[in-house]
Motif scaffolding. Structure first.
Motif, PDB file in Angstrom:
ATOM      1  N   ALA A  23       0.767  -1.144   0.015  1.00 28.59           N
ATOM      2  CA  ALA A  23       0.125   0.070   0.019  1.00 28.59           C
ATOM      3  C   ALA A  23       0.590   1.338  -0.016  1.00 28.59           C
ATOM      4  CB  ALA A  23      -0.786  -0.137   1.246  1.00 28.59           C
ATOM      5  N   LEU A  24       0.212   2.484  -0.529  1.00 25.88           N
ATOM      6  CA  LEU A  24       1.042   3.707  -0.798  1.00 25.88           C
ATOM      7  C   LEU A  24       0.126   4.834  -0.197  1.00 25.88           C
ATOM      8  CD1 LEU A  24       3.627   4.659  -3.102  1.00 25.88           C
ATOM      9  CD2 LEU A  24       1.930   6.073  -2.711  1.00 25.88           C
ATOM     10  N   VAL A  25       0.641   5.523   0.522  1.00 24.50           N
ATOM     11  CA  VAL A  25       0.104   6.687   1.200  1.00 24.50           C
ATOM     12  C   VAL A  25       1.000   7.804   1.033  1.00 24.50           C
ATOM     13  CG1 VAL A  25      -1.183   8.096   2.913  1.00 24.50           C
ATOM     14  CG2 VAL A  25      -1.654   5.509   2.599  1.00 24.50           C
ATOM     15  N   SER A  26       0.669   8.834   0.021  1.00 23.42           N
ATOM     16  CA  SER A  26       1.443  10.234   0.021  1.00 23.42           C
ATOM     17  C   SER A  26       0.781  11.291   0.753  1.00 23.42           C
ATOM     18  CB  SER A  26       1.966  10.264  -1.436  1.00 23.42           C
ATOM     19  OG  SER A  26       2.689  11.343  -1.551  1.00 23.42           O
ATOM     20  N   LEU A  27       1.539  11.907   1.653  1.00 22.19           N
ATOM     21  CA  LEU A  27       0.926  13.104   2.333  1.00 22.19           C
ATOM     22  C   LEU A  27       1.903  14.366   1.725  1.00 22.19           C
ATOM     23  CD1 LEU A  27       0.469  11.769   5.906  1.00 22.19           C
ATOM     24  CD2 LEU A  27      -1.270  12.336   4.139  1.00 22.19           C
ATOM     25  N   ASP A  28       1.134  15.588   1.803  1.00 22.70           N
ATOM     26  CA  ASP A  28       1.927  16.910   1.606  1.00 22.70           C
ATOM     27  C   ASP A  28       2.075  17.435   3.158  1.00 22.70           C
ATOM     28  OD1 ASP A  28       2.355  19.466   1.573  1.00 22.70           O
ATOM     29  OD2 ASP A  28       1.118  19.849  -0.247  1.00 22.70           O
ATOM     30  N   THR A  29       3.495  17.420   3.528  1.00 18.96           N
ATOM     31  CA  THR A  29       3.739  17.630   4.612  1.00 18.96           C
ATOM     32  C   THR A  29       3.490  19.196   5.023  1.00 18.96           C
ATOM     33  OG1 THR A  29       6.050  18.291   3.731  1.00 18.96           O
ATOM     34  CG2 THR A  29       5.780  16.114   4.547  1.00 18.96           C
ATOM     35  N   GLN A  30       3.202  19.829   4.159  1.00 17.01           N
ATOM     36  CA  GLN A  30       2.939  21.385   4.468  1.00 17.01           C
ATOM     37  C   GLN A  30       1.234  21.487   4.961  1.00 17.01           C
ATOM     38  OE1 GLN A  30       4.898  23.992   4.672  1.00 17.01           O
ATOM     39  NE2 GLN A  30       6.520  22.444   4.294  1.00 17.01           N
ATOM     40  N   THR A  31       0.506  20.876   4.092  1.00 11.39           N
ATOM     41  CA  THR A  31      -0.963  20.777   4.208  1.00 11.39           C
ATOM     42  C   THR A  31      -1.651  19.497   5.124  1.00 11.39           C
ATOM     43  OG1 THR A  31      -1.453  19.983   2.069  1.00 11.39           O
ATOM     44  CG2 THR A  31      -1.241  22.424   2.434  1.00 11.39           C
ATOM     45  N   ALA A  32      -0.836  18.488   5.189  1.00 13.98           N
ATOM     46  CA  ALA A  32      -1.337  17.144   5.613  1.00 13.98           C
ATOM     47  C   ALA A  32      -2.571  16.542   4.617  1.00 13.98           C
ATOM     48  CB  ALA A  32      -1.852  17.218   7.154  1.00 13.98           C
ATOM     49  N   ALA A  33      -2.224  17.277   3.351  1.00 11.95           N
ATOM     50  CA  ALA A  33      -3.471  16.766   2.398  1.00 11.95           C
ATOM     51  C   ALA A  33      -2.943  15.387   2.056  1.00 11.95           C
ATOM     52  CB  ALA A  33      -3.591  17.610   1.329  1.00 11.95           C
ATOM     53  N   ILE A  34      -3.905  14.399   1.644  1.00  8.59           N
ATOM     54  CA  ILE A  34      -3.427  13.152   0.913  1.00  8.59           C
ATOM     55  C   ILE A  34      -3.261  13.493  -0.538  1.00  8.59           C
ATOM     56  CG2 ILE A  34      -4.342  10.879   0.208  1.00  8.59           C
ATOM     57  CD1 ILE A  34      -5.772  10.731   3.017  1.00  8.59           C
ATOM     58  N   LYS A  35      -1.822  13.169  -1.107  1.00 10.17           N
ATOM     59  CA  LYS A  35      -1.678  13.393  -2.331  1.00 10.17           C
ATOM     60  C   LYS A  35      -1.841  12.121  -3.384  1.00 10.17           C
ATOM     61  CE  LYS A  35       0.350  17.345  -2.801  1.00 10.17           C
ATOM     62  NZ  LYS A  35      -0.310  18.595  -3.477  1.00 10.17           N
ATOM     63  N   ALA A  36      -1.659  10.879  -2.689  1.00  7.75           N
ATOM     64  CA  ALA A  36      -1.778   9.694  -3.396  1.00  7.75           C
ATOM     65  C   ALA A  36      -2.273   8.464  -2.492  1.00  7.75           C
ATOM     66  CB  ALA A  36      -0.422   9.271  -4.230  1.00  7.75           C
ATOM     67  N   LEU A  37      -3.196   7.674  -2.871  1.00  3.00           N
ATOM     68  CA  LEU A  37      -3.525   6.500  -1.927  1.00  3.00           C
ATOM     69  C   LEU A  37      -3.741   5.109  -2.967  1.00  3.00           C
ATOM     70  CD1 LEU A  37      -4.509   5.912   0.904  1.00  3.00           C
ATOM     71  CD2 LEU A  37      -6.776   6.254   0.074  1.00  3.00           C
ATOM     72  N   VAL A  38      -2.733   4.468  -2.752  1.00  5.53           N
ATOM     73  CA  VAL A  38      -2.801   3.193  -3.679  1.00  5.53           C
ATOM     74  C   VAL A  38      -2.977   1.846  -2.535  1.00  5.53           C
ATOM     75  CG1 VAL A  38      -1.534   1.766  -5.269  1.00  5.53           C
ATOM     76  CG2 VAL A  38      -1.186   4.290  -5.306  1.00  5.53           C
ATOM     77  N   GLY A  39      -4.117   1.097  -2.817  1.00 12.10           N
ATOM     78  CA  GLY A  39      -4.347   0.011  -1.889  1.00 12.10           C
ATOM     79  C   GLY A  39      -4.015  -1.297  -2.160  1.00 12.10           C
ATOM     80  N   GLY A  40      -3.276  -1.633  -3.482  1.00 15.02           N
ATOM     81  CA  GLY A  40      -2.932  -2.781  -3.700  1.00 15.02           C
ATOM     82  C   GLY A  40      -2.167  -3.194  -4.880  1.00 15.02           C
ATOM     83  N   TYR A  41      -1.879  -4.126  -5.035  1.00 19.96           N
ATOM     84  CA  TYR A  41      -0.709  -4.454  -6.707  1.00 19.96           C
ATOM     85  C   TYR A  41      -1.934  -4.538  -7.719  1.00 19.96           C
ATOM     86  CZ  TYR A  41       2.112  -6.890  -9.732  1.00 19.96           C
ATOM     87  OH  TYR A  41       2.625  -7.299 -10.983  1.00 19.96           O
ATOM     88  N   ASN A  42      -3.015  -5.326  -7.506  1.00 24.70           N
ATOM     89  CA  ASN A  42      -3.876  -5.710  -8.573  1.00 24.70           C
ATOM     90  C   ASN A  42      -5.124  -6.053  -8.063  1.00 24.70           C
ATOM     91  OD1 ASN A  42      -5.199  -6.740 -10.996  1.00 24.70           O
ATOM     92  ND2 ASN A  42      -3.451  -7.769 -11.481  1.00 24.70           N
ATOM     93  N   PHE A  43      -6.275  -5.099  -8.327  1.00 23.56           N
ATOM     94  CA  PHE A  43      -7.506  -5.094  -8.053  1.00 23.56           C
ATOM     95  C   PHE A  43      -8.235  -6.518  -8.560  1.00 23.56           C
ATOM     96  CE2 PHE A  43     -12.186  -4.146  -7.943  1.00 23.56           C
ATOM     97  CZ  PHE A  43     -12.355  -3.901  -6.732  1.00 23.56           C
ATOM     98  N   SER A  44      -7.996  -6.974  -9.563  1.00 22.04           N
ATOM     99  CA  SER A  44      -8.423  -8.174 -10.012  1.00 22.04           C
ATOM    100  C   SER A  44      -7.992  -9.637  -9.279  1.00 22.04           C
ATOM    101  CB  SER A  44      -8.319  -8.475 -11.485  1.00 22.04           C
ATOM    102  OG  SER A  44      -6.837  -8.727 -11.706  1.00 22.04           O
ATOM    103  N   GLU A  45      -6.847  -9.295  -8.579  1.00 21.89           N
ATOM    104  CA  GLU A  45      -6.495 -10.319  -7.947  1.00 21.89           C
ATOM    105  C   GLU A  45      -6.973 -10.438  -6.492  1.00 21.89           C
ATOM    106  OE1 GLU A  45      -2.119 -10.840  -7.601  1.00 21.89           O
ATOM    107  OE2 GLU A  45      -1.981 -10.967  -9.691  1.00 21.89           O
ATOM    108  N   SER A  46      -6.973  -9.201  -5.912  1.00 22.53           N
ATOM    109  CA  SER A  46      -7.473  -9.005  -4.432  1.00 22.53           C
ATOM    110  C   SER A  46      -8.141  -7.617  -4.355  1.00 22.53           C
ATOM    111  CB  SER A  46      -6.261  -9.044  -3.461  1.00 22.53           C
ATOM    112  OG  SER A  46      -6.809  -8.534  -2.341  1.00 22.53           O
TER     113      SER A  46
END
Length: 68
Positions: A23-46
């Motif tokens: 999983a990947l979560v990317s935050l903007d350190t200045q505003t604490a806004a979520i820049k990117a959110l990736v929940g897994g490798y392949n949605f068709s697998e899981s």
């Protein structure tokens, strides 16, 4: 860009570990806004979203707050 980067890294690592996920979560350190959110490798697998549905240890939950 985050999804492609994570996919490529996991794809390379899957040559040694067959069922690797992540999983990947990317935050903007200045505003604490979520820049990117990736929940897994392949949605068709899981369909399990590791970024939002996985239970984490307390240290892992607290890190984004400290970094923000």
């Amino acid at each position: 860009q985050a999804e492609t980067t994570m996919y490529n890294h996991i794809k390379n690592l899957r040559t040694n570990i067959a069922q690797l996920e992540g999983a990947l979560v990317s935050l903007d350190t200045q505003t604490a806004a979520i820049k990117a959110l990736v929940g897994g490798y392949n949605f068709s697998e899981s369909q399990f979203n590791r970024a939002t549905q996985a239970q984490r240890q307390m240290g892992s939950i607290f890190k984004p707050i400290v970094y923000a």
